[in-house]
Structures are given as C-alpha cells and as structure tokens.
Design a protein around this motif. Structure first.
Motif, short mmCIF file in Angstrom:
data_model
loop_
_atom_site.label_atom_id
_atom_site.label_comp_id
_atom_site.label_asym_id
_atom_site.label_seq_id
_atom_site.Cartn_x
_atom_site.Cartn_y
_atom_site.Cartn_z
N GLU A 58 13.09 2.88 23.73
CA GLU A 58 11.64 2.68 23.42
C GLU A 58 11.23 3.98 21.97
OE1 GLU A 58 9.82 0.32 23.67
OE2 GLU A 58 11.06 -0.56 25.24
N ARG A 59 11.86 4.90 22.20
CA ARG A 59 11.59 6.16 21.38
C ARG A 59 11.95 5.69 20.06
NH1 ARG A 59 12.61 11.56 24.80
NH2 ARG A 59 10.39 11.84 25.96
N ALA A 60 13.24 5.17 20.02
CA ALA A 60 13.71 4.74 18.60
C ALA A 60 12.86 3.36 18.08
CB ALA A 60 15.00 4.03 18.84
N ASN A 61 12.48 2.58 18.94
CA ASN A 61 11.65 1.52 18.47
C ASN A 61 10.15 2.20 17.98
OD1 ASN A 61 12.96 -0.47 19.28
ND2 ASN A 61 11.78 -1.10 21.04
N GLN A 62 9.45 3.17 18.60
CA GLN A 62 8.34 3.94 18.11
C GLN A 62 8.61 4.50 16.91
OE1 GLN A 62 5.90 3.29 19.76
NE2 GLN A 62 4.38 4.69 19.23
N VAL A 63 9.69 5.10 16.47
CA VAL A 63 10.33 5.56 15.26
C VAL A 63 10.15 4.61 14.01
CG1 VAL A 63 11.85 6.58 13.93
CG2 VAL A 63 11.32 7.73 16.22
N ASP A 64 10.77 3.42 14.59
CA ASP A 64 10.79 2.48 13.55
C ASP A 64 9.47 1.71 13.45
OD1 ASP A 64 13.49 2.63 13.31
OD2 ASP A 64 13.86 0.91 14.73
N VAL A 65 8.50 1.60 14.23
CA VAL A 65 7.17 1.14 14.18
C VAL A 65 6.38 2.11 13.23
CG1 VAL A 65 5.06 1.01 15.35
CG2 VAL A 65 7.10 -0.02 16.35
N ARG A 112 5.32 2.81 5.52
CA ARG A 112 5.83 1.65 4.31
C ARG A 112 5.02 0.91 3.93
NH1 ARG A 112 7.31 -3.13 3.19
NH2 ARG A 112 7.02 -3.96 5.00
N ILE A 113 4.04 0.26 4.95
CA ILE A 113 2.99 -0.55 4.57
C ILE A 113 1.77 0.05 4.03
CG2 ILE A 113 1.16 -2.30 5.73
CD1 ILE A 113 3.77 -3.24 7.59
N LYS A 114 1.54 1.12 4.52
CA LYS A 114 0.40 1.73 3.92
C LYS A 114 0.55 2.31 2.39
CE LYS A 114 -2.67 5.98 4.39
NZ LYS A 114 -2.51 7.22 5.20
N ALA A 115 1.73 2.86 2.10
CA ALA A 115 2.32 3.05 0.87
C ALA A 115 2.33 1.93 -0.09
CB ALA A 115 3.63 3.66 0.69
N LYS A 116 2.56 0.75 0.20
CA LYS A 116 2.86 -0.73 -0.51
C LYS A 116 1.10 -1.00 -0.65
CE LYS A 116 3.80 -5.44 -0.05
NZ LYS A 116 3.88 -6.61 0.80
N HIS A 117 0.36 -0.89 0.32
CA HIS A 117 -1.08 -1.33 0.01
C HIS A 117 -1.77 -0.30 -1.09
CE1 HIS A 117 -2.01 -4.35 3.27
NE2 HIS A 117 -0.67 -4.03 3.48
N GLU A 118 -1.27 1.04 -0.81
CA GLU A 118 -1.90 2.09 -1.70
C GLU A 118 -1.45 1.70 -3.20
OE1 GLU A 118 -1.00 5.74 -0.03
OE2 GLU A 118 -2.61 5.89 1.32
N LYS A 119 -0.20 1.32 -3.37
CA LYS A 119 0.35 1.06 -4.71
C LYS A 119 -0.52 -0.27 -5.10
CE LYS A 119 4.70 -0.25 -6.91
NZ LYS A 119 6.18 -0.68 -6.72
#
Length: 140
Positions: free
Chosen positions: A106-113, A119-126
C-alpha cells in the motif's frame, strides 16, 4: 421597519466536530458525543485543547483517516489491509514495526499515486502555458 435578527451561533453534530478535530467520536466523553457543538466551542477546543482531547490526539483510538495518514497509506489501503476499526497509537506503531507485506504494498501504491498526481499536474500546467502562449501570439 426592519427588525434586527439576533445572530445565532452555527452549530454542528458531534460527528462533524469530531471529524474536524481529527478524533474518534466513540472515544470522546459522553457529553461531547451527545451534545451539539457551536463554532465558538470548536474554535476553543482547537485553540486550547482540554486534557481529554490532547490524550485522544496523542494516544487514540484514532479514526481511519488519521490511522491511514500515520501509516502513510490511503483509507482504501487500510480496508484492503483488513483494518476496519479505529486503532491506538500503540497499535499503529506495532503495525509499522511489523511492516507486513500489505503495508509495504500500500505504501508503494501511495508513492505511485503521488507520482502520477505530480505528472498530471505538470501536464496540465504545460498545456495551460502552451494555450496562453498561443493566445498571446494570436493577439499580436
């Protein structure tokens, strides 16, 4: 002629107040569980927590959102790990020390999330910057 309404204090159910205070309602004193809490009372509890509130925050039992945060996982991750009840700080520390496989997963999942959110935030900003540049170029 206008009449002046007496300003009434905003109140909330004990469950709402407990959520705002980050405590497990069932562990709170009976008078807190059975009463209503005004905004002023909530602010006073947050500003100067009484002994019972300090004790609950320090030792628990803690509500699931607090348990999840202390373990570094999501609330859904808690459920997948079979944790459905409120836990004390001592129980949370025992789980951390044991570091079972489900917690590691679950901690690994949280890191991926979190990585995906960045990544999505950076994409939206770009995309927003590109759109603004296009609009600025079109305006000239």
């Amino acid at each position: 002629m206008t009449s002046l309404k007496q300003k009434t204090s905003q109140t909330m159910k004990p469950a709402t107040a407990a959520k705002k205070l980050g405590i497990y309602l069932a562990a709170a004193p009976t008078d807190f569980q059975e009463g209503v809490v005004s905004r002023e009372e909530l602010n006073a509890l947050q500003a100067e927590p009484p002994q019972w509130l300090q004790e609950l925050r320090q030792n628990g039992p803690h509500p699931r959102p607090v348990v999840a945060a202390k373990l570094g996982i999501s609330i859904s991750g808690l459920a997948r790990g079979g944790v459905t009840e409120a836990l004390t700080t001592e129980q949370i520390e025992a789980i951390k020390a044991e570091n079972p496989l489900w917690l590691q997963h679950e901690r690994a999942n949280q890191v991926d999330v979190r990585k995906e959110a960045v990544r999505i935030k950076a994409k939206h900003e770009k995309e927003a910057a590109e759109k603004a540049a296009k609009e600025a170029k079109a305006a000239h």
